[in-house]
Design a protein around this motif. Structure first.
Motif, PDB file in Angstrom:
ATOM      1  N   HIS A 153      -0.162   1.987  -6.462  1.00  0.00           N
ATOM      2  CA  HIS A 153       0.627   0.889  -5.885  1.00  0.00           C
ATOM      3  C   HIS A 153      -0.157   0.105  -4.843  1.00  0.00           C
ATOM      4  CE1 HIS A 153       1.690   3.154  -2.114  1.00  0.00           C
ATOM      5  NE2 HIS A 153       1.535   4.195  -2.905  1.00  0.00           N
ATOM      6  N   THR A 154       0.229  -1.171  -4.706  1.00  0.00           N
ATOM      7  CA  THR A 154      -0.487  -2.087  -3.811  1.00  0.00           C
ATOM      8  C   THR A 154       0.105  -2.121  -2.404  1.00  0.00           C
ATOM      9  OG1 THR A 154       0.907  -3.985  -4.407  1.00  0.00           O
ATOM     10  CG2 THR A 154      -1.052  -3.601  -5.754  1.00  0.00           C
ATOM     11  N   ASP A 155       1.372  -1.747  -2.235  1.00  0.00           N
ATOM     12  CA  ASP A 155       2.042  -1.955  -0.949  1.00  0.00           C
ATOM     13  C   ASP A 155       1.875  -0.754  -0.024  1.00  0.00           C
ATOM     14  OD1 ASP A 155       3.714  -0.470  -2.721  1.00  0.00           O
ATOM     15  OD2 ASP A 155       5.432  -0.839  -1.417  1.00  0.00           O
ATOM     16  N   SER A 156       2.247  -0.952   1.230  1.00  0.00           N
ATOM     17  CA  SER A 156       2.208   0.111   2.238  1.00  0.00           C
ATOM     18  C   SER A 156       3.540   0.135   2.977  1.00  0.00           C
ATOM     19  CB  SER A 156       1.071  -0.130   3.248  1.00  0.00           C
ATOM     20  OG  SER A 156       1.439  -1.141   4.179  1.00  0.00           O
ATOM     21  N   VAL A 157       3.730   1.172   3.778  1.00  0.00           N
ATOM     22  CA  VAL A 157       4.847   1.175   4.718  1.00  0.00           C
ATOM     23  C   VAL A 157       4.446   0.315   5.921  1.00  0.00           C
ATOM     24  CG1 VAL A 157       5.582   3.473   4.004  1.00  0.00           C
ATOM     25  CG2 VAL A 157       4.036   3.242   5.948  1.00  0.00           C
ATOM     26  N   PRO A 158       5.400  -0.118   6.747  1.00  0.00           N
ATOM     27  CA  PRO A 158       5.033  -0.830   7.973  1.00  0.00           C
ATOM     28  C   PRO A 158       4.205   0.086   8.884  1.00  0.00           C
ATOM     29  CG  PRO A 158       7.387  -1.045   7.528  1.00  0.00           C
ATOM     30  CD  PRO A 158       6.865  -0.005   6.583  1.00  0.00           C
ATOM     31  N   GLN A 159       3.148  -0.465   9.444  1.00  0.00           N
ATOM     32  CA  GLN A 159       2.262   0.287  10.335  1.00  0.00           C
ATOM     33  C   GLN A 159       1.810   1.579   9.669  1.00  0.00           C
ATOM     34  OE1 GLN A 159       3.602   0.474  14.474  1.00  0.00           O
ATOM     35  NE2 GLN A 159       4.936  -1.282  14.135  1.00  0.00           N
ATOM     36  N   GLY A 160       1.399   1.451   8.407  1.00  0.00           N
ATOM     37  CA  GLY A 160       1.035   2.611   7.608  1.00  0.00           C
ATOM     38  C   GLY A 160      -0.448   2.902   7.614  1.00  0.00           C
ATOM     39  N   GLY A 161      -0.839   3.762   6.649  1.00  0.00           N
ATOM     40  CA  GLY A 161      -2.236   4.161   6.522  1.00  0.00           C
ATOM     41  C   GLY A 161      -2.950   3.354   5.456  1.00  0.00           C
ATOM     42  N   HIS A 162      -4.264   3.504   5.426  1.00  0.00           N
ATOM     43  CA  HIS A 162      -5.107   2.636   4.612  1.00  0.00           C
ATOM     44  C   HIS A 162      -5.339   3.150   3.196  1.00  0.00           C
ATOM     45  CE1 HIS A 162      -7.897  -0.461   3.687  1.00  0.00           C
ATOM     46  NE2 HIS A 162      -8.999   0.253   3.818  1.00  0.00           N
ATOM     47  N   TYR A 163      -5.009   4.394   2.899  1.00  0.00           N
ATOM     48  CA  TYR A 163      -5.434   4.987   1.627  1.00  0.00           C
ATOM     49  C   TYR A 163      -4.277   5.299   0.678  1.00  0.00           C
ATOM     50  CZ  TYR A 163      -9.540   5.340   4.514  1.00  0.00           C
ATOM     51  OH  TYR A 163     -10.581   5.020   5.343  1.00  0.00           O
ATOM     52  N   PRO A 185      -0.964   4.976  11.037  1.00  0.00           N
ATOM     53  CA  PRO A 185      -2.283   4.362  11.219  1.00  0.00           C
ATOM     54  C   PRO A 185      -3.428   5.371  11.288  1.00  0.00           C
ATOM     55  CG  PRO A 185      -0.683   3.314  12.663  1.00  0.00           C
ATOM     56  CD  PRO A 185       0.010   4.506  12.044  1.00  0.00           C
ATOM     57  N   ALA A 186      -3.118   6.636  11.637  1.00  0.00           N
ATOM     58  CA  ALA A 186      -4.153   7.666  11.745  1.00  0.00           C
ATOM     59  C   ALA A 186      -4.546   8.255  10.389  1.00  0.00           C
ATOM     60  CB  ALA A 186      -3.679   8.774  12.678  1.00  0.00           C
ATOM     61  N   GLU A 187      -3.918   7.826   9.307  1.00  0.00           N
ATOM     62  CA  GLU A 187      -4.263   8.313   7.964  1.00  0.00           C
ATOM     63  C   GLU A 187      -5.758   8.125   7.704  1.00  0.00           C
ATOM     64  OE1 GLU A 187      -1.550   7.341   4.499  1.00  0.00           O
ATOM     65  OE2 GLU A 187      -3.265   6.064   4.051  1.00  0.00           O
ATOM     66  N   ALA A 188      -6.433   9.185   7.248  1.00  0.00           N
ATOM     67  CA  ALA A 188      -7.880   9.110   7.053  1.00  0.00           C
ATOM     68  C   ALA A 188      -8.303  10.051   5.935  1.00  0.00           C
ATOM     69  CB  ALA A 188      -8.618   9.488   8.351  1.00  0.00           C
ATOM     70  N   ILE A 189      -9.437   9.718   5.301  1.00  0.00           N
ATOM     71  CA  ILE A 189     -10.017  10.568   4.267  1.00  0.00           C
ATOM     72  C   ILE A 189     -11.514  10.688   4.507  1.00  0.00           C
ATOM     73  CG2 ILE A 189      -8.306   9.862   2.541  1.00  0.00           C
ATOM     74  CD1 ILE A 189     -10.572   8.154   1.245  1.00  0.00           C
ATOM     75  N   ASN A 190     -12.117  11.652   3.851  1.00  0.00           N
ATOM     76  CA  ASN A 190     -13.573  11.717   3.740  1.00  0.00           C
ATOM     77  C   ASN A 190     -13.947  10.936   2.488  1.00  0.00           C
ATOM     78  OD1 ASN A 190     -16.235  12.466   3.082  1.00  0.00           O
ATOM     79  ND2 ASN A 190     -16.013  14.480   4.044  1.00  0.00           N
ATOM     80  N   ILE A 191     -14.762   9.890   2.622  1.00  0.00           N
ATOM     81  CA  ILE A 191     -15.085   9.036   1.485  1.00  0.00           C
ATOM     82  C   ILE A 191     -15.735   9.833   0.356  1.00  0.00           C
ATOM     83  CG2 ILE A 191     -17.331   8.373   2.408  1.00  0.00           C
ATOM     84  CD1 ILE A 191     -14.906   6.095   0.462  1.00  0.00           C
TER      85      ILE A 191
END
Length: 411
Positions: free
Chosen positions: A80-90, A385-391
């Motif tokens: 999916h293309t959308d996000s939640v408000p003030q969501g994460g990048h991945y 916003p703190a959502e993160a992954i190891n590339i």
């Protein structure tokens, strides 16, 4: 071969299009300008791959990489293309950039499969705007009626029907626009949105089943009154009734066994919402989930019975509005065997696990075999916003997706 730099470039470009100055996190909320700009960028990516592109009247996009056999069923991959408000990048985006990179890798190696590959960009997977999730994939499956498009509305009062019109779509055609192309499989890569993979130090997760939600708006019709002049014995406090419902929801879900069920009330809207007035009208948002449809149904029935009892005890009318009632999906043994065969052959560090969150993938289980791949997200944080992954995990997941697509093509 999968290229880390290409994946990172797509992520960087989408990040730039998805932020609003002064507001933290990613803000590609469905059908907003940020979502539409991100969608346009991803469409440009499909065009650069010279894919044949189709659009529907919900805004969903499918780009086809043609196979050697024009009559062969396609393998669909995407998210999916959308996000939640003030969501994460991945969330969602990881699966889309992985799908794009899979086709790019095949093109770069001058390899074309027997089956076509369809890259799907689903609109409005998040429930943040309209209170119901996976709407884009539901639209592709012909599961959205005109009545539902009118019923679902955002906090400003705009209906989904009106929002589609604003974006140049024809909502009248949505109920009749279901996807009919034969599929060999549907595959979705996604961040886990939980702690399991990171905690157990696994780089990949093979999803065994996807939980689905039942959702209600609970409308409590209490009586507003003066907070000082109304005796406690003469009150019909809507918010006190809401408190009883919230605690009953927690108690019922926690007590259910042996299949886990989760139930959440994440929305409380009280009117008039001032210190010196007894709350009258109150609306709650109730979300019940499980990978077992029977368990979910049992808990929902028990919660609704408790709401009826609270209504009678407090002599406060309560109305229920069903927003969503989706069916959980258990992956087929055929697909799970294929996924584990590819993972073992490639020596991937993987485990099997269920998905507590819903995904677009679950709407395809009655149409084709579905496979879902998880990659870890740091500390299990998502919708934040703190959502993160190891590339490197995304690279590994994309490489695995490429190998899985090639394996399924040969079956």
């Amino acid at each position: 071969m999968i290229h880390k730099d290409r994946l990172q470039q797509h992520l960087n470009q989408m990040h730039a299009l998805s932020t609003i100055e002064g507001i933290p996190g990613i803000n590609r909320v469905a059908f907003t300008e940020q979502d539409w700009q991100g969608r346009a960028y991803l469409i440009d990516c499909l065009k650069e791959l010279k894919l044949t592109i189709q659009y529907d009247n919900f805004g969903n996009v499918v780009g086809r990489y043609k196979g050697l056999n024009p009559s062969a069923p396609a393998i669909m991959i995407g998210s999916h293309t959308d996000s939640v408000p003030q969501g994460g990048h991945y969330d969602g985006l990881a699966g889309i950039v992985a799908a794009i990179e899979v086709v790019r890798a095949l093109q770069t190696s001058n390899k074309r499969l027997e089956s076509p590959i369809d890259i799907a960009l689903f609109m409005c997977e998040e429930s943040s705007r309209f209170g119901s999730a996976t709407l884009g994939s539901q639209a592709m499956r012909g599961q959205l009626s005109k009545q539902r498009l009118i019923q679902l509305s955002d906090k400003t009062g705009l209906s989904l029907y009106e929002v589609l019109q604003q974006r140049g779509m024809d909502p009248e055609k949505v109920p009749h626009g279901s996807y009919h192309t034969p599929l060999k499989a549907f595959l979705e890569l996604h961040i886990e949105q939980g702690l399991v993979l990171e905690t157990t130090k696994h780089q990949l997760g093979i999803v065994t089943g996807i939980a689905a939600p039942t959702r209600y708006k609970v409308h409590i019709h209490g009586t507003a009154g003066h907070s000082g002049a109304t005796p406690m014995t003469h009150r019909h406090d809507g918010l006190c009734a809401a408190a009883d419902i919230i605690l009953a929801t927690e108690r019922i879900a926690k007590a259910y066994e042996p299949t886990p069920v989760v139930a959440t009330i994440g929305v409380i809207e009280a009117t008039p919402g001032v210190m010196n007035v007894i709350p009258g009208e109150v609306t709650l948002g109730l979300d019940i989930r499980s990978i077992s449809n029977t368990a979910k149904t049992d808990v929902a029935e028990d919660i609704l019975a408790a709401i009826t009892e609270i209504s009678n005890t407090r002599q406060i009318p309560i109305d229920l509005e069903l927003i969503a009632n989706e069916t959980p999906l258990m992956m087929s043994k055929t697909m799970l065997n294929a996924m584990e065969t590819v993972a073992n052959k490639g020596n991937y560090n993987y485990m099997t696990l269920p998905s507590g969150a819903g995904h677009d993938a679950m709407n395809w289980g009655d149409y084709t075999d579905v496979g879902m791949i998880f990659i870890p997200c740091e500390k299990g944080i998502s919708h934040n916003p703190a959502e993160a992954i190891n590339i490197d995990d995304l690279v590994a997941g994309t490489q695995y997706l490429l190998e899985l697509v090639q394996y399924l093509d040969q079956q």
